[in-house]
Scaffold this active site. Structure first.
Site, PDB file in Angstrom:
ATOM      1  N   ASP A  38     -22.447   1.716  26.717  1.00 32.06           N
ATOM      2  CA  ASP A  38     -23.019   3.065  26.611  1.00 32.06           C
ATOM      3  C   ASP A  38     -23.473   3.581  27.981  1.00 32.06           C
ATOM      4  O   ASP A  38     -23.288   4.743  28.309  1.00 32.06           O
ATOM      5  CB  ASP A  38     -24.219   3.065  25.659  1.00 32.06           C
ATOM      6  N   GLU A 114       5.400  -9.436   7.628  1.00 35.36           N
ATOM      7  CA  GLU A 114       4.120  -8.819   8.017  1.00 35.36           C
ATOM      8  C   GLU A 114       3.377  -8.423   6.756  1.00 35.36           C
ATOM      9  O   GLU A 114       3.999  -8.189   5.729  1.00 35.36           O
ATOM     10  CB  GLU A 114       4.369  -7.509   8.803  1.00 35.36           C
ATOM     11  N   LYS A 116       1.714  -5.929   4.177  1.00 37.38           N
ATOM     12  CA  LYS A 116       1.925  -4.507   3.917  1.00 37.38           C
ATOM     13  C   LYS A 116       0.559  -3.850   3.847  1.00 37.38           C
ATOM     14  O   LYS A 116      -0.268  -4.200   3.005  1.00 37.38           O
ATOM     15  CB  LYS A 116       2.673  -4.297   2.602  1.00 37.38           C
ATOM     16  N   ASP A 118      -2.099  -0.926   3.162  1.00 38.99           N
ATOM     17  CA  ASP A 118      -2.187   0.154   2.191  1.00 38.99           C
ATOM     18  C   ASP A 118      -3.035   1.266   2.785  1.00 38.99           C
ATOM     19  O   ASP A 118      -4.245   1.292   2.636  1.00 38.99           O
ATOM     20  CB  ASP A 118      -2.822  -0.394   0.905  1.00 38.99           C
ATOM     21  N   TYR A 227       3.553  -1.185  13.524  1.00 40.30           N
ATOM     22  CA  TYR A 227       4.636  -2.054  13.063  1.00 40.30           C
ATOM     23  C   TYR A 227       6.028  -1.465  13.243  1.00 40.30           C
ATOM     24  O   TYR A 227       7.010  -2.075  12.856  1.00 40.30           O
ATOM     25  CB  TYR A 227       4.436  -2.402  11.585  1.00 40.30           C
ATOM     26  N   LYS A 315       5.884  -6.986  -3.367  1.00 45.09           N
ATOM     27  CA  LYS A 315       4.559  -6.659  -3.909  1.00 45.09           C
ATOM     28  C   LYS A 315       3.929  -7.889  -4.539  1.00 45.09           C
ATOM     29  O   LYS A 315       4.530  -8.506  -5.419  1.00 45.09           O
ATOM     30  CB  LYS A 315       4.705  -5.562  -4.982  1.00 45.09           C
ATOM     31  N   CYS A 409     -24.552  19.369 -19.486  1.00 44.47           N
ATOM     32  CA  CYS A 409     -24.942  18.087 -18.892  1.00 44.47           C
ATOM     33  C   CYS A 409     -25.333  17.088 -19.980  1.00 44.47           C
ATOM     34  O   CYS A 409     -26.117  17.419 -20.864  1.00 44.47           O
ATOM     35  CB  CYS A 409     -26.106  18.326 -17.941  1.00 44.47           C
ATOM     36  N   CYS A 412     -29.427  16.647 -19.532  1.00 46.96           N
ATOM     37  CA  CYS A 412     -30.419  17.714 -19.744  1.00 46.96           C
ATOM     38  C   CYS A 412     -29.867  18.878 -20.548  1.00 46.96           C
ATOM     39  O   CYS A 412     -30.619  19.773 -20.926  1.00 46.96           O
ATOM     40  CB  CYS A 412     -30.951  18.219 -18.413  1.00 46.96           C
ATOM     41  N   CYS A 427     -23.860  19.483 -12.801  1.00 48.97           N
ATOM     42  CA  CYS A 427     -24.872  20.025 -13.701  1.00 48.97           C
ATOM     43  C   CYS A 427     -25.766  20.909 -12.858  1.00 48.97           C
ATOM     44  O   CYS A 427     -26.228  20.497 -11.801  1.00 48.97           O
ATOM     45  CB  CYS A 427     -25.687  18.873 -14.300  1.00 48.97           C
ATOM     46  N   CYS A 432     -33.054  18.890 -14.304  1.00 50.90           N
ATOM     47  CA  CYS A 432     -32.338  17.822 -14.999  1.00 50.90           C
ATOM     48  C   CYS A 432     -32.987  16.477 -14.669  1.00 50.90           C
ATOM     49  O   CYS A 432     -33.057  16.087 -13.500  1.00 50.90           O
ATOM     50  CB  CYS A 432     -30.878  17.828 -14.563  1.00 50.90           C
TER      51      CYS A 432
HETATM   52  S1  IVH Z   1       7.879  -0.555   8.046  1.00 48.93           S
HETATM   53  C1  IVH Z   1      11.644   1.402   7.448  1.00 48.93           C
HETATM   54  N1  IVH Z   1       5.853  -2.223   7.944  1.00 48.93           N
HETATM   55  O1  IVH Z   1       4.691   1.168   3.575  1.00 48.93           O
HETATM   56  C2  IVH Z   1      10.350   0.915   7.836  1.00 48.93           C
HETATM   57  N2  IVH Z   1       5.761  -0.239   6.666  1.00 48.93           N
HETATM   58  O2  IVH Z   1       6.406   1.730   1.322  1.00 48.93           O
HETATM   59  C3  IVH Z   1       9.240   1.530   7.087  1.00 48.93           C
HETATM   60  N3  IVH Z   1       3.682   0.051   5.418  1.00 48.93           N
HETATM   61  O3  IVH Z   1       5.944   4.198   4.800  1.00 48.93           O
HETATM   62  C4  IVH Z   1       7.951   1.129   7.565  1.00 48.93           C
HETATM   63  N4  IVH Z   1       2.718  -1.811   6.085  1.00 48.93           N
HETATM   64  O4  IVH Z   1       3.526   3.517   5.385  1.00 48.93           O
HETATM   65  C5  IVH Z   1       6.377  -1.066   7.507  1.00 48.93           C
HETATM   66  N5  IVH Z   1       4.110  -3.770   7.965  1.00 48.93           N
HETATM   67  C6  IVH Z   1       4.624  -2.611   7.541  1.00 48.93           C
HETATM   68  C7  IVH Z   1       3.922  -1.760   6.656  1.00 48.93           C
HETATM   69  C8  IVH Z   1       4.549  -0.582   6.242  1.00 48.93           C
HETATM   70  C9  IVH Z   1       2.577  -0.713   5.354  1.00 48.93           C
HETATM   71  C10 IVH Z   1       3.841   1.330   4.690  1.00 48.93           C
HETATM   72  C11 IVH Z   1       4.438   2.453   5.480  1.00 48.93           C
HETATM   73  C12 IVH Z   1       5.704   2.832   4.745  1.00 48.93           C
HETATM   74  C13 IVH Z   1       5.410   2.350   3.376  1.00 48.93           C
HETATM   75  C14 IVH Z   1       6.683   2.114   2.598  1.00 48.93           C
END
Ligand code: IVH
Length: 677
Positions: A38, A114, A116, A118, A227, A315, A409, A412, A427, A432
């Site tokens: 800082d 890798e 995935k 979310d 990625y 998945k 509500c 109340c 509400c 209330c």
């Molecule tokens: S590769 C063709 N790598 O999943 C390559 N995607 O369901 C496409 N995602 O749109 C992306 N982790 O938003 C890749 N390790 C990873 C990922 C990844 C999450 C997401 C990404 C993509 C979606 C497809």
């Protein structure tokens, strides 16, 4: 001209701060203390302001951009693809078989595995090593420009570093996500502020990035994992793993694990290991992404409409359970927001018994068409609170009942409204009981007035006994009143009275937060305290006045103004004060500089003025301006007195405005008038 030494000092500070930022946010292994960081940061900021020399990758450039009216569209130079899904190992084996067939090869393929993520897919475009644009995926071809928002994520490099060749252009793709713990904290905070909850970390991340006000994004704890690659010029990669190594050395955050695996059997084993680890990860992951490592092979396989033939998302099977919704009810929060929640026949999911879950809001509920009596699939993904993911429609008997937005509500009986364009259902009952009790609980809570012993149970008790119906009543509580209640004895009663007495001395930031003004959380309260000297300064405040605080947007400003223009509220505040409440404001910075008449302007003086030069310079600084000693392109005005020196020619050659001392006074005047409006 700026001194060479100063220039070098600024450059060094930027370099060092960026390195420490990388150690902290990417490597998670800082080497200096936060205080030291800082200190350097504020020193840099000071120098930048003083000498108007700001590098594009300066850490100060991550924050402070003004809110947008709308997002501009950005075309992706290469489309951003999606992924095909595999739901079983068999699907993966089939994927491998097809790739081999198309490649006309029996040889084991080298893959990468890798997690995935979310979150929300983002493309970062770097031109000559500098981050120029960040965009969302959108429809894959065109997304939205969210550059200012993405810059606030500290792990996103503003500049590509530490690699032998800086590419002329490179598109780097990745996922912006939020850790589970931060998502839950954010929802708690939103609940306190009376805002609708996010359904999951992904929605929270997406909502934070797709935010017109970057200052809000800056308060959200977002991460990035890179990625993928889009178009690139000036550097060559042979494989995904080579590219990932490059990303890592160029200081980009990359996925938590990254494995090479030759042959689909090895891929499956790697995925199994990942699955064991997934619950110890701080973020939510619902699968693994498997990619063919070689870029040459990737090219050969190509794309099938919108999905590459060289990658697939596996998945993980989630912890799910099937149960029945016995009832749906609405719970009323402090600001009146009604949140629907489901009561289940208890069901064990992944070792935990689940008997209720929030349904978040009516939009969610209607989208999934959830009804009382429905048989539903409930999921516990990661450590996130369980939620209903789908209704099993086949199990419907026709007796299921939807749970529409109540017109009144549930607590109340007051009218319920849904503001236009808002998800939240509220509400509007002023008295209330649910809202009043929640408000009092919030008022006394830790970040607010911190009255120990005035939690949920006691508030409920005092409310039902008619002892506390508003903030003012708290300070009128007497020991004798408490002693009449079943839960209190001499000592506990005295403790509570002492805690209330102690809470009478508080700070403006805490007090504002305690009031529970709609949309005003701890952060906004602190900003208000920094800008307003005392509580009375906020009385009858206008929206525009609050909007002068850079980080505060319209929604908050309007809400604050509305609160302090309500005569009843003012009366309550005055009553609180007359009961002995003392509010100090150690946070006040008087950063009225935003409104100071000369802020942002640089003046240079030449020749003799009617007043001594140092006095004029002092006046400039006092009014928020900067008095520089030499003319540069950053000079706003040259004040020319009698017998001006060489600065006059320099200013003329640079096209700088030249004014007399009287004109200078005129500028102060006109700016002062403007800021009073
Ligand atoms: S590769 C063709 N790598 O999943 C390559 N995607 O369901 C496409 N995602 O749109 C992306 N982790 O938003 C890749 N390790 C990873 C990922 C990844 C999450 C997401 C990404 C993509 C979606 C497809």
């Amino acid at each position: 001209m700026i001194d060479k030494n100063i220039k070098e000092e600024i450059e060094k500070l930027v370099r060092e701060l960026n390195y420490h930022c990388y150690r902290y946010y990417v490597l998670d292994s800082p080497v200096i203390s936060d205080e030291e960081y800082d200190r350097m940061y504020f020193h840099l900021k000071e120098l930048e302001d003083k000498y108007h020399y700001v590098l594009p990758d300066s850490p100060t450039q991550r924050v402070g951009a003004p809110p947008l009216d709308k997002f501009e569209k950005v075309k992706h130079s290469e489309p951003m693809l999606s992924l095909d899904n595999a739901f079983s190992y068999e699907d993966l084996i089939e994927f491998d078989r097809r790739a081999k067939r198309l490649l006309k090869s029996e040889k084991d393929i080298e893959y990468t595995v890798e997690p995935k993520y979310d979150g929300l897919a983002i493309e970062l475009t770097y031109v000559d090593g500098l981050l120029s644009t960040a965009s969302t995926r959108g429809d894959g071809y065109e997304g939205e420009d969210v550059t200012q928002n993405i810059k606030t994520i500290k792990s996103v490099p503003l500049k590509i570093m530490d690699v032998p060749h800086i590419p002329e252009i490179i598109d780097i793709r990745g996922e912006v996500y939020m850790d589970i713990a931060d998502f839950e904290l954010l929802n708690k905070e939103r609940e306190k502020k009376g805002e609708q909850l996010f359904a999951n970390p992904r929605n929270a991340a997406a909502g934070s990035v797709r935010q017109l006000d970057p200052n809000i994004t800056a308060t959200r704890k977002l991460h990035l994992a890179c990625y993928g690659i889009g178009s690139v010029k000036g550097v060559d990669f042979n494989s995904q793993s080579e590219f990932m190594e490059w990303l890592k050395s160029a200081r980009f955050p990359v996925p938590a694990f990254f494995n090479k695996a030759t042959g689909i059997k090895t891929v499956i084993n790697t995925i199994k290991e990942m699955e064991d680890k997934r619950h110890s990860l701080p973020f939510e992951t619902d699968g693994a992404v498997v990619k063919i490592n070689s870029f040459k092979l990737q090219k050969e396989l190509g794309i099938k409409t919108r999905e590459p033939r060289w990658a697939i998302a596996y998945k993980f099977p989630a912890h799910q359970g099937i149960t029945k919704i016995i009832d749906i009810q609405g719970s009323v929060g402090r600001t009146g927001v009604i949140t629907p929640f489901a009561i289940f026949e208890p069901v064990k999911i992944g070792g935990v018994t689940v008997s209720r879950s929030t349904l978040h809001n009516w939009d969610e509920m209607e989208r999934k068409d959830i009804r009382i009596g429905d048989t539903v699939v409930v999921e516990r993904a990661g450590d996130v609170i369980p939620h209903v993911i789908a209704v099993i429609k086949d199990k419907r008997t026709g007796k299921e009942k939807p749970f529409p937005i109540p017109s009144h509500c549930p607590v109340c009986g007051s009218k319920v409204v849904r503001e236009e364009g808002e998800v939240a259902v509220r509400c509007i009952g002023l008295n209330c009981p649910a809202q009043v009790q929640e408000k009092i609980i919030h008022f006394a809570s830790r970040g607010a007035l911190d009255i120990e012993g005035l939690g949920e149970k006691n508030v409920e008790l005092f409310y039902s006994k008619g002892l506390v119906h508003n903030f003012v009543d708290i300070f009128k509580l007497k020991k004798e009143d408490l002693l009449k209640l079943p839960r209190f004895a001499e000592k506990s009663a005295q403790n509570l009275i002492n805690a209330i007495e102690k809470a009478k001395h508080t700070t403006l930031a805490r007090f504002l937060y305690a009031l529970g003004i709609l949309h005003v959380g701890e952060y906004a309260s602190k900003l208000l305290a920094k800008n307003f000297h005392n509580l009375e300064d906020l009385f009858h405040v206008k929206t525009e006045r609050i909007l002068k605080i850079k980080q505060i947007g319209e929604k908050i400003a309007e809400s604050v103004s509305e609160f302090f223009n309500d005569p009843k509220n003012i009366q309550t505040l005055n009553e609180l004060k007359s009961l002995g409440l003392v509010i100090t404001n150690p946070d006040f910075e008087g950063i009225e500089s935003v409104k100071k008449p000369l802020s942002g302007l640089t003046f240079v003086i030449t020749g003799t003025l009617p007043k001594p030069r140092n006095e004029v310079e002092e006046l400039i600084e006092q009014l928020g301006g900067h008095a520089a000693s030499s003319v540069s392109k950053n000079t706003s005005y040259l004040i020319a007195g009698k017998e001006p020196g060489s600065k006059l020619q320099k200013a003329q050659s640079l096209g700088i405005k030249i004014i007399s001392y009287d004109e200078f006074l005129g500028i102060i005047d006109s700016h002062q008038k403007k800021s009073k409006k």
